[in-house]
Design an enzyme around this catalytic site. Structure first.
Site, PDB file in Angstrom:
ATOM      1  N   PHE A 126       0.462  -1.086  -0.305  1.00  0.00           N
ATOM      2  CA  PHE A 126      -0.241  -0.008  -0.022  1.00  0.00           C
ATOM      3  C   PHE A 126       1.286   1.400   0.071  1.00  0.00           C
ATOM      4  O   PHE A 126       1.972   1.106   1.242  1.00  0.00           O
ATOM      5  CB  PHE A 126      -0.519   0.008   1.349  1.00  0.00           C
ATOM      6  CG  PHE A 126      -1.502   1.199   1.075  1.00  0.00           C
ATOM      7  CD1 PHE A 126      -2.941   1.241   0.437  1.00  0.00           C
ATOM      8  CD2 PHE A 126      -1.048   2.217   1.702  1.00  0.00           C
ATOM      9  CE1 PHE A 126      -3.594   2.397   0.248  1.00  0.00           C
ATOM     10  CE2 PHE A 126      -1.988   3.454   1.713  1.00  0.00           C
ATOM     11  CZ  PHE A 126      -3.479   3.710   1.005  1.00  0.00           C
ATOM     12  N   ASP A 145       9.406   2.278   1.894  1.00  0.00           N
ATOM     13  CA  ASP A 145       8.655   3.518   2.300  1.00  0.00           C
ATOM     14  C   ASP A 145       8.122   2.777   4.162  1.00  0.00           C
ATOM     15  O   ASP A 145       7.351   2.179   4.156  1.00  0.00           O
ATOM     16  CB  ASP A 145       7.351   2.669   1.572  1.00  0.00           C
ATOM     17  CG  ASP A 145       5.825   3.673   1.823  1.00  0.00           C
ATOM     18  OD1 ASP A 145       6.125   4.509   3.267  1.00  0.00           O
ATOM     19  OD2 ASP A 145       4.832   3.517   0.846  1.00  0.00           O
ATOM     20  N   LYS A 161       3.500   9.807   8.467  1.00  0.00           N
ATOM     21  CA  LYS A 161       2.262   9.268   9.289  1.00  0.00           C
ATOM     22  C   LYS A 161       2.820  10.109  10.602  1.00  0.00           C
ATOM     23  O   LYS A 161       2.297  10.912  11.146  1.00  0.00           O
ATOM     24  CB  LYS A 161       2.047   7.749   9.119  1.00  0.00           C
ATOM     25  CG  LYS A 161       1.296   7.669   8.271  1.00  0.00           C
ATOM     26  CD  LYS A 161       0.681   5.750   8.843  1.00  0.00           C
ATOM     27  CE  LYS A 161      -0.597   6.411   7.788  1.00  0.00           C
ATOM     28  NZ  LYS A 161      -0.769   5.082   6.712  1.00  0.00           N
TER      29      LYS A 161
HETATM   30  C1  LIG Z   1      -0.271   5.335   5.018  1.00  0.00           C
HETATM   31  C2  LIG Z   1       0.122   5.200   4.506  1.00  0.00           C
HETATM   32  C3  LIG Z   1       0.419   6.172   3.140  1.00  0.00           C
HETATM   33  C4  LIG Z   1      -0.216   7.037   2.438  1.00  0.00           C
HETATM   34  O1  LIG Z   1       0.504   7.957   3.418  1.00  0.00           O
HETATM   35  P1  LIG Z   1      -1.478   9.016   3.532  1.00  0.00           P
HETATM   36  O2  LIG Z   1      -1.026  10.098   4.172  1.00  0.00           O
HETATM   37  O3  LIG Z   1      -2.482   8.385   4.021  1.00  0.00           O
HETATM   38  O4  LIG Z   1      -1.199   9.799   1.463  1.00  0.00           O
HETATM   39  C5  LIG Z   1       1.582   5.020   2.292  1.00  0.00           C
HETATM   40  N1  LIG Z   1       1.800   4.264   2.410  1.00  0.00           N
HETATM   41  C6  LIG Z   1       2.286   3.461   4.059  1.00  0.00           C
HETATM   42  C7  LIG Z   1       3.008   2.639   4.288  1.00  0.00           C
HETATM   43  C8  LIG Z   1       1.485   3.756   4.310  1.00  0.00           C
HETATM   44  O5  LIG Z   1       1.297   3.532   5.572  1.00  0.00           O
END
Ligand SMILES: *Cc1c(COP(=O)(O)O)cnc(C)c1O
Length: 399
Positions: A134, A221, A250
Protein backbone atom coordinates in the site's frame (compact mmCIF):
# COMPACT_ATOMS: atom_id res chain seq x y z
CA UNK A 1 -24.12 0.43 15.84
CA UNK A 2 -23.66 0.07 12.10
CA UNK A 3 -27.20 1.34 11.49
CA UNK A 4 -26.52 4.74 13.03
CA UNK A 5 -27.97 7.59 10.99
CA UNK A 6 -25.45 9.52 8.93
CA UNK A 7 -24.40 12.66 10.73
CA UNK A 8 -22.38 14.22 7.89
CA UNK A 9 -24.80 14.91 5.03
CA UNK A 10 -22.28 17.26 3.39
CA UNK A 11 -19.15 15.11 3.68
CA UNK A 12 -18.42 12.62 0.90
CA UNK A 13 -18.98 9.08 2.02
CA UNK A 14 -15.43 7.75 1.59
CA UNK A 15 -14.88 6.16 4.99
CA UNK A 16 -16.72 3.39 6.77
CA UNK A 17 -16.89 5.43 9.94
CA UNK A 18 -17.71 4.13 13.37
CA UNK A 19 -20.62 5.94 15.02
CA UNK A 20 -18.28 7.72 17.39
CA UNK A 21 -17.36 11.40 17.53
CA UNK A 22 -14.24 12.05 19.57
CA UNK A 23 -13.93 15.29 21.48
CA UNK A 24 -10.55 15.27 23.25
CA UNK A 25 -7.64 13.16 24.34
CA UNK A 26 -4.77 12.92 26.78
CA UNK A 27 -1.85 10.54 26.45
CA UNK A 28 -3.12 7.22 25.05
CA UNK A 29 -6.73 7.96 25.96
CA UNK A 30 -9.50 9.73 24.08
CA UNK A 31 -13.06 10.63 25.04
CA UNK A 32 -16.12 10.90 22.82
CA UNK A 33 -18.71 13.64 22.90
CA UNK A 34 -20.81 11.57 25.34
CA UNK A 35 -17.91 11.29 27.78
CA UNK A 36 -17.09 7.64 27.05
CA UNK A 37 -13.38 6.85 27.46
CA UNK A 38 -11.29 4.80 25.01
CA UNK A 39 -7.77 3.42 25.11
CA UNK A 40 -6.24 4.36 21.77
CA UNK A 41 -4.31 1.46 20.23
CA UNK A 42 -4.75 2.92 16.75
CA UNK A 43 -3.00 6.26 17.37
CA UNK A 44 -4.70 7.91 14.41
CA UNK A 45 -3.27 5.05 12.27
CA UNK A 46 0.35 5.31 13.39
CA UNK A 47 0.20 9.11 13.40
CA UNK A 48 -0.09 10.23 17.03
CA UNK A 49 3.50 9.38 17.98
CA UNK A 50 3.31 11.39 21.21
CA UNK A 51 -0.29 10.48 21.99
CA UNK A 52 -2.85 13.20 22.48
CA UNK A 53 -2.29 16.70 23.89
CA UNK A 54 1.31 15.98 24.84
CA UNK A 55 2.29 18.56 27.49
CA UNK A 56 5.54 19.44 25.67
CA UNK A 57 4.15 19.44 22.12
CA UNK A 58 1.09 21.58 22.81
CA UNK A 59 2.90 24.75 23.99
CA UNK A 60 5.48 24.45 21.20
CA UNK A 61 2.75 24.31 18.55
CA UNK A 62 0.82 27.09 20.25
CA UNK A 63 3.93 29.25 20.12
CA UNK A 64 4.46 28.40 16.44
CA UNK A 65 0.88 29.22 15.49
CA UNK A 66 1.33 32.60 17.14
CA UNK A 67 4.48 33.24 15.08
CA UNK A 68 3.98 31.79 11.58
CA UNK A 69 1.78 29.04 10.17
CA UNK A 70 2.58 29.37 6.49
CA UNK A 71 4.78 31.48 4.26
CA UNK A 72 5.12 29.64 0.87
CA UNK A 73 8.23 28.15 -0.62
CA UNK A 74 9.39 31.49 -1.96
CA UNK A 75 11.18 31.92 1.38
CA UNK A 76 13.43 29.87 3.65
CA UNK A 77 11.86 28.28 6.72
CA UNK A 78 14.56 27.77 9.38
CA UNK A 79 12.93 24.71 10.93
CA UNK A 80 12.78 22.99 7.53
CA UNK A 81 16.57 22.78 7.41
CA UNK A 82 16.63 21.81 11.08
CA UNK A 83 14.16 18.96 10.58
CA UNK A 84 15.88 17.85 7.38
CA UNK A 85 19.20 17.67 9.23
CA UNK A 86 17.62 15.68 12.08
CA UNK A 87 16.20 13.17 9.59
CA UNK A 88 19.49 12.90 7.70
CA UNK A 89 21.46 12.28 10.91
CA UNK A 90 19.08 9.55 12.02
CA UNK A 91 18.85 7.84 8.63
CA UNK A 92 22.42 8.36 7.41
CA UNK A 93 20.98 9.90 4.23
CA UNK A 94 21.67 13.29 2.64
CA UNK A 95 18.74 15.45 1.61
CA UNK A 96 15.01 15.86 2.24
CA UNK A 97 12.01 17.04 0.24
CA UNK A 98 9.00 18.04 2.35
CA UNK A 99 5.35 17.50 1.50
CA UNK A 100 2.16 16.97 3.48
CA UNK A 101 1.14 13.30 3.31
CA UNK A 102 2.26 9.77 2.67
CA UNK A 103 1.01 9.50 -0.87
CA UNK A 104 2.77 12.74 -1.74
CA UNK A 105 6.02 11.39 -0.32
CA UNK A 106 5.58 8.24 -2.40
CA UNK A 107 4.61 10.23 -5.48
CA UNK A 108 7.86 12.17 -5.10
CA UNK A 109 9.77 8.90 -4.76
CA UNK A 110 8.20 7.56 -7.95
CA UNK A 111 9.09 10.77 -9.77
CA UNK A 112 12.66 10.54 -8.46
CA UNK A 113 12.93 6.98 -9.77
CA UNK A 114 11.61 7.91 -13.19
CA UNK A 115 13.90 10.92 -13.52
CA UNK A 116 16.83 8.82 -12.29
CA UNK A 117 16.09 6.59 -15.28
CA UNK A 118 15.56 9.39 -17.77
CA UNK A 119 18.79 11.06 -16.65
CA UNK A 120 20.67 7.94 -17.74
CA UNK A 121 18.80 7.52 -21.01
CA UNK A 122 16.02 5.12 -19.98
CA UNK A 123 12.87 6.41 -21.69
CA UNK A 124 10.40 3.94 -20.21
CA UNK A 125 11.58 3.36 -16.64
CA UNK A 126 10.06 0.48 -14.68
CA UNK A 127 9.79 0.12 -10.91
CA UNK A 128 9.53 -3.15 -8.99
CA UNK A 129 6.61 -3.15 -6.52
CA UNK A 130 5.02 -5.80 -4.32
CA UNK A 131 1.93 -7.90 -3.81
CA UNK A 132 -0.20 -6.55 -0.91
CA UNK A 133 1.72 -3.25 -0.93
CA UNK A 134 0.00 0.00 0.00
CA UNK A 135 1.51 3.29 -1.13
CA UNK A 136 -1.47 5.66 -1.25
CA UNK A 137 -4.48 6.64 -3.29
CA UNK A 138 -3.29 9.06 -5.96
CA UNK A 139 -3.37 7.62 -9.48
CA UNK A 140 0.35 6.77 -9.44
CA UNK A 141 0.49 5.48 -5.87
CA UNK A 142 -2.66 3.38 -6.23
CA UNK A 143 -1.08 1.89 -9.34
CA UNK A 144 1.97 0.96 -7.23
CA UNK A 145 -0.35 -0.46 -4.54
CA UNK A 146 -0.90 -4.22 -4.67
CA UNK A 147 -4.57 -4.30 -3.70
CA UNK A 148 -7.24 -4.69 -6.39
CA UNK A 149 -9.83 -3.04 -4.09
CA UNK A 150 -7.82 0.19 -4.02
CA UNK A 151 -7.47 0.17 -7.82
CA UNK A 152 -11.00 -0.86 -8.82
CA UNK A 153 -12.78 1.86 -10.75
CA UNK A 154 -9.74 4.04 -11.34
CA UNK A 155 -8.15 2.60 -14.45
CA UNK A 156 -6.29 3.03 -16.64
CA UNK A 157 -3.52 2.55 -14.12
CA UNK A 158 -0.12 4.17 -14.43
CA UNK A 159 2.22 1.86 -16.31
CA UNK A 160 5.81 1.03 -15.55
CA UNK A 161 5.39 -1.24 -12.54
CA UNK A 162 6.60 -4.84 -12.21
CA UNK A 163 4.89 -6.70 -9.36
CA UNK A 164 6.55 -9.45 -7.34
CA UNK A 165 5.77 -11.41 -4.15
CA UNK A 166 7.40 -10.33 -0.88
CA UNK A 167 10.45 -12.10 0.55
CA UNK A 168 11.15 -14.15 -2.60
CA UNK A 169 14.62 -13.45 -3.98
CA UNK A 170 14.22 -15.85 -6.90
CA UNK A 171 11.01 -14.09 -7.95
CA UNK A 172 12.56 -10.61 -8.14
CA UNK A 173 15.61 -11.97 -9.97
CA UNK A 174 13.39 -13.69 -12.48
CA UNK A 175 11.02 -10.74 -12.94
CA UNK A 176 13.85 -8.33 -13.67
CA UNK A 177 16.33 -10.59 -15.49
CA UNK A 178 17.73 -8.92 -18.58
CA UNK A 179 15.35 -5.95 -18.32
CA UNK A 180 17.35 -2.77 -18.98
CA UNK A 181 14.41 -0.50 -18.04
CA UNK A 182 14.33 -1.30 -14.33
CA UNK A 183 15.29 1.77 -12.28
CA UNK A 184 14.09 1.06 -8.74
CA UNK A 185 12.71 -1.40 -6.20
CA UNK A 186 10.02 -0.06 -3.87
CA UNK A 187 8.67 -1.74 -0.72
CA UNK A 188 7.42 -1.02 2.79
CA UNK A 189 9.86 -2.37 5.40
CA UNK A 190 6.78 -3.73 7.16
CA UNK A 191 3.63 -3.71 5.04
CA UNK A 192 0.93 -1.94 7.04
CA UNK A 193 -2.38 -1.95 5.20
CA UNK A 194 -1.46 -5.28 3.61
CA UNK A 195 -1.69 -6.98 7.00
CA UNK A 196 1.45 -6.17 9.05
CA UNK A 197 3.81 -8.21 6.87
CA UNK A 198 7.50 -7.69 7.69
CA UNK A 199 10.14 -7.89 4.99
CA UNK A 200 12.84 -10.40 6.02
CA UNK A 201 16.20 -8.84 6.90
CA UNK A 202 17.94 -11.27 4.56
CA UNK A 203 15.63 -10.30 1.71
CA UNK A 204 16.34 -6.61 2.30
CA UNK A 205 20.07 -7.24 2.18
CA UNK A 206 19.75 -9.31 -1.01
CA UNK A 207 17.68 -6.60 -2.69
CA UNK A 208 20.14 -3.94 -1.54
CA UNK A 209 22.92 -5.94 -3.25
CA UNK A 210 20.79 -6.42 -6.36
CA UNK A 211 20.16 -2.66 -6.55
CA UNK A 212 23.87 -1.93 -6.14
CA UNK A 213 24.87 -4.45 -8.79
CA UNK A 214 22.38 -3.05 -11.32
CA UNK A 215 22.44 0.66 -10.41
CA UNK A 216 18.79 0.69 -9.28
CA UNK A 217 17.39 2.83 -6.50
CA UNK A 218 16.26 1.02 -3.38
CA UNK A 219 13.19 2.92 -2.16
CA UNK A 220 11.73 1.95 1.22
CA UNK A 221 8.31 3.28 2.19
CA UNK A 222 8.61 3.99 5.93
CA UNK A 223 5.39 6.02 6.06
CA UNK A 224 3.77 3.67 8.59
CA UNK A 225 6.61 1.62 10.11
CA UNK A 226 9.13 4.48 10.42
CA UNK A 227 9.66 7.25 12.97
CA UNK A 228 10.57 5.00 15.85
CA UNK A 229 7.57 2.71 15.76
CA UNK A 230 9.60 -0.52 15.64
CA UNK A 231 12.20 0.62 18.19
CA UNK A 232 14.66 1.97 15.64
CA UNK A 233 14.16 5.25 13.82
CA UNK A 234 13.39 3.37 10.63
CA UNK A 235 12.32 -0.27 10.34
CA UNK A 236 14.85 -1.13 7.62
CA UNK A 237 17.65 -0.32 10.10
CA UNK A 238 17.03 -3.70 11.75
CA UNK A 239 18.51 -5.23 8.57
CA UNK A 240 21.59 -3.00 8.72
CA UNK A 241 21.01 -1.52 5.27
CA UNK A 242 20.28 1.93 3.88
CA UNK A 243 17.80 2.81 1.15
CA UNK A 244 18.47 5.40 -1.54
CA UNK A 245 15.01 6.92 -1.13
CA UNK A 246 12.80 6.84 1.97
CA UNK A 247 9.28 8.32 2.05
CA UNK A 248 7.98 9.31 5.50
CA UNK A 249 4.73 10.81 6.77
CA UNK A 250 2.22 9.54 9.37
CA UNK A 251 4.12 9.74 12.71
CA UNK A 252 6.53 12.46 11.62
CA UNK A 253 4.41 15.36 12.91
CA UNK A 254 2.52 13.63 15.74
CA UNK A 255 -0.75 14.57 14.03
CA UNK A 256 0.17 17.72 12.16
CA UNK A 257 0.08 16.80 8.44
CA UNK A 258 3.61 16.41 7.10
CA UNK A 259 5.41 14.09 4.70
CA UNK A 260 9.02 13.86 3.59
CA UNK A 261 11.24 12.02 1.17
CA UNK A 262 14.74 11.42 2.46
CA UNK A 263 17.35 10.62 -0.20
CA UNK A 264 20.88 9.25 -0.17
CA UNK A 265 23.73 10.21 -2.53
CA UNK A 266 22.28 8.44 -5.59
CA UNK A 267 19.00 10.34 -5.37
CA UNK A 268 19.65 13.55 -3.43
CA UNK A 269 20.36 15.75 -6.46
CA UNK A 270 17.95 14.33 -9.04
CA UNK A 271 15.34 17.06 -8.49
CA UNK A 272 16.39 20.52 -9.62
CA UNK A 273 14.36 23.76 -9.43
CA UNK A 274 11.14 23.29 -11.38
CA UNK A 275 11.06 19.49 -11.18
CA UNK A 276 8.85 19.15 -8.14
CA UNK A 277 7.08 21.17 -5.50
CA UNK A 278 4.02 21.57 -3.33
CA UNK A 279 2.43 24.60 -1.68
CA UNK A 280 2.23 23.26 1.85
CA UNK A 281 5.54 21.37 1.79
CA UNK A 282 7.87 22.43 4.59
CA UNK A 283 5.22 24.74 6.03
CA UNK A 284 6.46 26.35 9.30
CA UNK A 285 3.80 24.69 11.47
CA UNK A 286 4.43 21.24 9.96
CA UNK A 287 8.21 21.31 10.27
CA UNK A 288 8.01 22.67 13.81
CA UNK A 289 5.81 19.69 14.66
CA UNK A 290 8.47 17.40 13.16
CA UNK A 291 11.34 19.02 15.05
CA UNK A 292 9.45 18.89 18.35
CA UNK A 293 8.33 15.30 17.76
CA UNK A 294 11.93 14.14 17.36
CA UNK A 295 13.14 16.24 20.30
CA UNK A 296 10.46 14.90 22.64
CA UNK A 297 10.92 11.32 21.41
CA UNK A 298 14.59 11.52 22.36
CA UNK A 299 14.01 13.31 25.67
CA UNK A 300 11.54 10.62 26.69
CA UNK A 301 13.37 7.60 25.28
CA UNK A 302 10.45 6.61 23.07
CA UNK A 303 12.45 4.36 20.74
CA UNK A 304 13.38 2.20 23.71
CA UNK A 305 9.81 2.43 24.99
CA UNK A 306 8.39 1.31 21.64
CA UNK A 307 10.76 -1.65 21.57
CA UNK A 308 10.17 -2.70 25.18
CA UNK A 309 6.44 -2.12 25.50
CA UNK A 310 5.93 -3.52 22.00
CA UNK A 311 7.78 -6.68 22.95
CA UNK A 312 5.77 -6.95 26.16
CA UNK A 313 2.49 -6.49 24.28
CA UNK A 314 3.36 -8.98 21.57
CA UNK A 315 4.54 -11.58 24.06
CA UNK A 316 1.39 -11.18 26.15
CA UNK A 317 -0.81 -11.54 23.08
CA UNK A 318 1.15 -14.57 21.93
CA UNK A 319 0.93 -16.21 25.33
CA UNK A 320 -2.81 -15.74 25.59
CA UNK A 321 -3.72 -16.48 21.99
CA UNK A 322 -1.33 -19.27 21.14
CA UNK A 323 -3.22 -22.46 20.44
CA UNK A 324 -6.59 -20.69 20.21
CA UNK A 325 -8.36 -22.16 17.19
CA UNK A 326 -8.71 -19.50 14.51
CA UNK A 327 -5.64 -17.46 15.49
CA UNK A 328 -3.09 -17.88 12.70
CA UNK A 329 -0.24 -15.62 13.79
CA UNK A 330 0.77 -12.73 16.04
CA UNK A 331 3.48 -10.69 14.31
CA UNK A 332 5.11 -7.30 13.98
CA UNK A 333 7.89 -5.30 15.55
CA UNK A 334 7.80 -2.81 18.40
CA UNK A 335 4.47 -1.01 18.49
CA UNK A 336 3.28 -2.26 15.10
CA UNK A 337 1.47 -5.50 15.82
CA UNK A 338 -0.94 -7.64 13.82
CA UNK A 339 -2.99 -10.63 14.88
CA UNK A 340 -4.03 -12.67 11.87
CA UNK A 341 -7.22 -14.70 12.23
CA UNK A 342 -8.39 -17.39 9.85
CA UNK A 343 -11.48 -15.39 8.82
CA UNK A 344 -12.63 -11.80 8.16
CA UNK A 345 -12.99 -10.03 11.47
CA UNK A 346 -13.94 -6.42 10.72
CA UNK A 347 -16.74 -6.67 13.27
CA UNK A 348 -14.10 -6.68 16.03
CA UNK A 349 -13.42 -3.00 15.40
CA UNK A 350 -16.92 -2.11 16.63
CA UNK A 351 -16.85 -4.58 19.48
CA UNK A 352 -13.52 -3.29 20.72
CA UNK A 353 -14.76 0.30 20.51
CA UNK A 354 -17.82 -0.66 22.56
CA UNK A 355 -15.42 -2.11 25.11
CA UNK A 356 -13.41 1.12 25.11
CA UNK A 357 -10.53 0.09 22.86
CA UNK A 358 -9.66 1.70 19.53
CA UNK A 359 -7.85 -0.37 16.90
CA UNK A 360 -8.38 -1.43 13.31
CA UNK A 361 -8.66 -4.50 11.13
CA UNK A 362 -6.63 -4.51 7.95
CA UNK A 363 -6.45 -6.94 5.03
CA UNK A 364 -9.87 -8.22 6.22
CA UNK A 365 -8.55 -10.62 8.84
CA UNK A 366 -5.67 -8.91 10.66
CA UNK A 367 -6.31 -7.02 13.90
CA UNK A 368 -3.81 -4.16 13.79
CA UNK A 369 -2.39 -2.06 16.61
CA UNK A 370 -0.20 0.99 16.02
CA UNK A 371 -0.59 2.90 19.32
CA UNK A 372 1.25 6.05 20.39
CA UNK A 373 4.90 5.38 21.24
CA UNK A 374 4.28 6.63 24.80
CA UNK A 375 2.20 3.50 25.56
CA UNK A 376 2.98 2.17 29.05
CA UNK A 377 3.23 -1.46 30.15
CA UNK A 378 0.03 -1.01 32.17
CA UNK A 379 -1.75 0.29 29.09
CA UNK A 380 -0.41 -2.61 27.02
CA UNK A 381 -1.80 -5.00 29.65
CA UNK A 382 -5.13 -3.20 29.44
CA UNK A 383 -5.19 -3.70 25.65
CA UNK A 384 -4.61 -7.41 26.15
CA UNK A 385 -7.26 -7.65 28.86
CA UNK A 386 -9.86 -6.00 26.63
CA UNK A 387 -8.91 -7.57 23.31
CA UNK A 388 -8.21 -11.22 24.06
CA UNK A 389 -11.69 -12.11 25.41
CA UNK A 390 -13.31 -10.36 22.43
CA UNK A 391 -11.18 -12.32 19.94
CA UNK A 392 -11.90 -15.59 21.76
CA UNK A 393 -15.64 -14.91 21.85
CA UNK A 394 -15.69 -13.94 18.18
CA UNK A 395 -13.83 -17.10 17.13
CA UNK A 396 -16.02 -19.29 19.35
CA UNK A 397 -19.31 -18.00 17.97
CA UNK A 398 -18.22 -18.57 14.38
CA UNK A 399 -16.52 -21.91 14.88
C1 LIG B 1 -0.75 5.46 5.03
C2 LIG B 1 0.28 5.03 4.08
C3 LIG B 1 0.51 5.73 2.87
C4 LIG B 1 -0.37 6.86 2.44
O1 LIG B 1 -0.28 7.95 3.30
P1 LIG B 1 -1.39 9.13 3.21
O2 LIG B 1 -0.87 10.15 4.14
O3 LIG B 1 -2.69 8.52 3.63
O4 LIG B 1 -1.43 9.57 1.81
C5 LIG B 1 1.55 5.32 2.09
N1 LIG B 1 2.34 4.29 2.43
C6 LIG B 1 2.15 3.60 3.56
C7 LIG B 1 3.07 2.48 3.90
C8 LIG B 1 1.12 3.93 4.41
O5 LIG B 1 0.91 3.22 5.53
Amino acid sequence: MSNAAPVEPHVMNTYGRLPIALSHGRGCRVWDVNGKEYLDALGGIAVNTLGHAHPKLVPALQEQIGQLIHTSNYYYTPNAEKLAALLCERSGLDKVFFCSSGLEANEAALKLARKFGHDKGIDKPEIVVYEKAFHGRSIATLSATGNPKVQAGFGPLVEGFIRVPLNDVAAIRQATAGNPNVVAVFFEAIQGEGGVNPVDADYMREVRALCDANDWLLMIDEVQCGMGRTGKWFAHQWAGIQPDVMPLAKGLGSGVPIGAVVAGPKAASIFQPGNHGTTFGGNPLAVRAGVETIRIMEEEGLLENAAQVGQHLQTALLTQLMGVAGVKQVRGKGLMIGIELDRPCGVLVNRCAEAGLLLSVTADSVVRMVPPLILSVAEADEIVAKLVPLIKAFLAEQA
